[in-house]
Scaffold this motif. Structure first.
Motif, PDB file in Angstrom:
ATOM      1  N   PRO A  96      34.463  93.701  66.701  1.00 32.35           N
ATOM      2  CA  PRO A  96      33.765  94.431  67.774  1.00 32.35           C
ATOM      3  C   PRO A  96      34.452  95.728  68.197  1.00 32.35           C
ATOM      4  N   GLN A  97      33.607  96.665  68.596  1.00 28.56           N
ATOM      5  CA  GLN A  97      34.146  97.857  69.254  1.00 28.56           C
ATOM      6  C   GLN A  97      33.788  97.720  70.730  1.00 28.56           C
ATOM      7  N   CYS A  98      32.595  98.158  71.148  1.00 28.27           N
ATOM      8  CA  CYS A  98      32.227  97.914  72.552  1.00 28.27           C
ATOM      9  C   CYS A  98      31.820  96.457  72.751  1.00 28.27           C
ATOM     10  N   GLY A  99      31.332  95.830  71.667  1.00 27.93           N
ATOM     11  CA  GLY A  99      30.993  94.407  71.715  1.00 27.93           C
ATOM     12  C   GLY A  99      29.559  94.093  72.056  1.00 27.93           C
ATOM     13  N   TYR A 100      28.800  95.081  72.502  1.00 29.65           N
ATOM     14  CA  TYR A 100      27.484  94.767  73.054  1.00 29.65           C
ATOM     15  C   TYR A 100      26.553  94.083  72.050  1.00 29.65           C
ATOM     16  N   CYS A 101      26.599  94.533  70.817  1.00 27.51           N
ATOM     17  CA  CYS A 101      25.665  93.992  69.817  1.00 27.51           C
ATOM     18  C   CYS A 101      26.171  92.710  69.180  1.00 27.51           C
ATOM     19  N   GLN A 102      27.433  92.354  69.462  1.00 30.46           N
ATOM     20  CA  GLN A 102      28.099  91.393  68.580  1.00 30.46           C
ATOM     21  C   GLN A 102      27.621  89.954  68.697  1.00 30.46           C
ATOM     22  N   SER A 103      27.164  89.525  69.873  1.00 33.03           N
ATOM     23  CA  SER A 103      26.698  88.133  69.882  1.00 33.03           C
ATOM     24  C   SER A 103      25.445  88.011  69.025  1.00 33.03           C
ATOM     25  N   LEU A 132      21.233  96.219  65.143  1.00 29.04           N
ATOM     26  CA  LEU A 132      21.817  97.559  65.194  1.00 29.04           C
ATOM     27  C   LEU A 132      23.128  97.563  65.962  1.00 29.04           C
ATOM     28  N   CYS A 133      24.038  98.435  65.530  1.00 28.88           N
ATOM     29  CA  CYS A 133      25.323  98.590  66.216  1.00 28.88           C
ATOM     30  C   CYS A 133      25.541 100.067  66.469  1.00 28.88           C
ATOM     31  N   ARG A 134      25.489 100.450  67.716  1.00 30.12           N
ATOM     32  CA  ARG A 134      25.633 101.883  68.028  1.00 30.12           C
ATOM     33  C   ARG A 134      27.054 102.364  67.763  1.00 30.12           C
ATOM     34  N   CYS A 135      28.006 101.424  67.701  1.00 27.29           N
ATOM     35  CA  CYS A 135      29.393 101.804  67.431  1.00 27.29           C
ATOM     36  C   CYS A 135      29.681 101.910  65.931  1.00 27.29           C
ATOM     37  N   GLY A 136      28.741 101.501  65.099  1.00 22.18           N
ATOM     38  CA  GLY A 136      28.929 101.637  63.654  1.00 22.18           C
ATOM     39  C   GLY A 136      29.953 100.693  63.060  1.00 22.18           C
ATOM     40  N   THR A 137      29.963  99.460  63.495  1.00 23.17           N
ATOM     41  CA  THR A 137      30.950  98.505  62.967  1.00 23.17           C
ATOM     42  C   THR A 137      30.473  97.828  61.675  1.00 23.17           C
ATOM     43  N   TYR A 138      29.452  98.367  61.055  1.00 18.50           N
ATOM     44  CA  TYR A 138      28.837  97.694  59.897  1.00 18.50           C
ATOM     45  C   TYR A 138      29.823  97.318  58.786  1.00 18.50           C
TER      46      TYR A 138
HETATM   47  S1  FES Z   1      30.135  97.067  68.824  1.00 17.14           S
HETATM   48 FE1  FES Z   1      29.221  98.510  70.152  1.00 17.14          FE
HETATM   49  S2  FES Z   1      27.115  98.300  69.753  1.00 17.14           S
HETATM   50 FE2  FES Z   1      28.052  97.136  68.206  1.00 17.14          FE
END
Ligand code: FES
Ligand code: FES
Length: 159
Positions: A96-103, A132-138
């Motif tokens: 995770p970066q910001c974590g929002y998409c991760q769950s 989608l991941c706005r932080c680009g952790t793909y």
């Molecule tokens: S970790 Fe930030 S939106 Fe995916």
């Protein structure tokens, strides 16, 4: 108000809500399971992904009536102690970066691995394309999915 019975994270629950209420709001507001996130509200981002009887569904557009008498698993229900292979892989790979998409990413991955024990890059892409991941952790997500598949196999219980 009708009463809707379902099993959430292994527990029988009953909620008194309009049957058209999105499952997301029942989970978050009625059951206080806030690990499932609200992103877009229109099935475009995957932040709200939960497991409904073995399939990954978008809770923001799933009326709670669809979950009646069925099993829902949210991020909180994956394991009691973060021991699920996907959770362990996510920690190992520091995804995770910001974590929002991760769950949502984790729930989509756990469903994928329950169907395909060793997915290819292409299968991972197909299964997670709607998350989608706005932080680009793909790149880290892809690595972690492969690692989770290894861990699940080592555990001897792919899921
Ligand atoms: S970790 Fe930030 S939106 Fe995916
Ligand atoms: S919040 Fe459900 S798909 Fe975006």
């Amino acid at each position: 108000m009708p009463s809707i019975a379902m099993t959430v994270n292994g527990k029988a629950v009953r909620v008194d809500v309009d049957p058209s209420t999105p499952l997301l709001w029942v989970l978050r507001d009625h059951l206080q399971l806030t690990g499932t996130k609200y992103g877009c509200g229109i099935a475009q981002c995957g932040a709200c992904t939960v497991n409904l009887d073995g399939d990954a569904v978008r809770a923001c557009v799933t009326p709670v009536s669809r979950a009646a008498n069925r099993h829902v698993t949210t991020i909180e229900g994956l394991s009691p102690d973060r021991s699920h292979p996907v959770q362990r892989a996510w920690l190992e790979e520091q995804v995770p970066q910001c974590g929002y998409c991760q769950s949502g990413q984790i729930m989509a991955t756990s469903v994928l691995l329950s169907k395909i024990a060793r997915p290819s890059d292409e299968q991972i892409h197909d299964a997670l394309a709607g998350n989608l991941c706005r932080c680009g952790t793909y790149p880290r997500i892809r690595k972690a999915v492969h690692r989770a598949a290894e861990l699940a196999t080592e555990d001897g219980k792919p899921r």
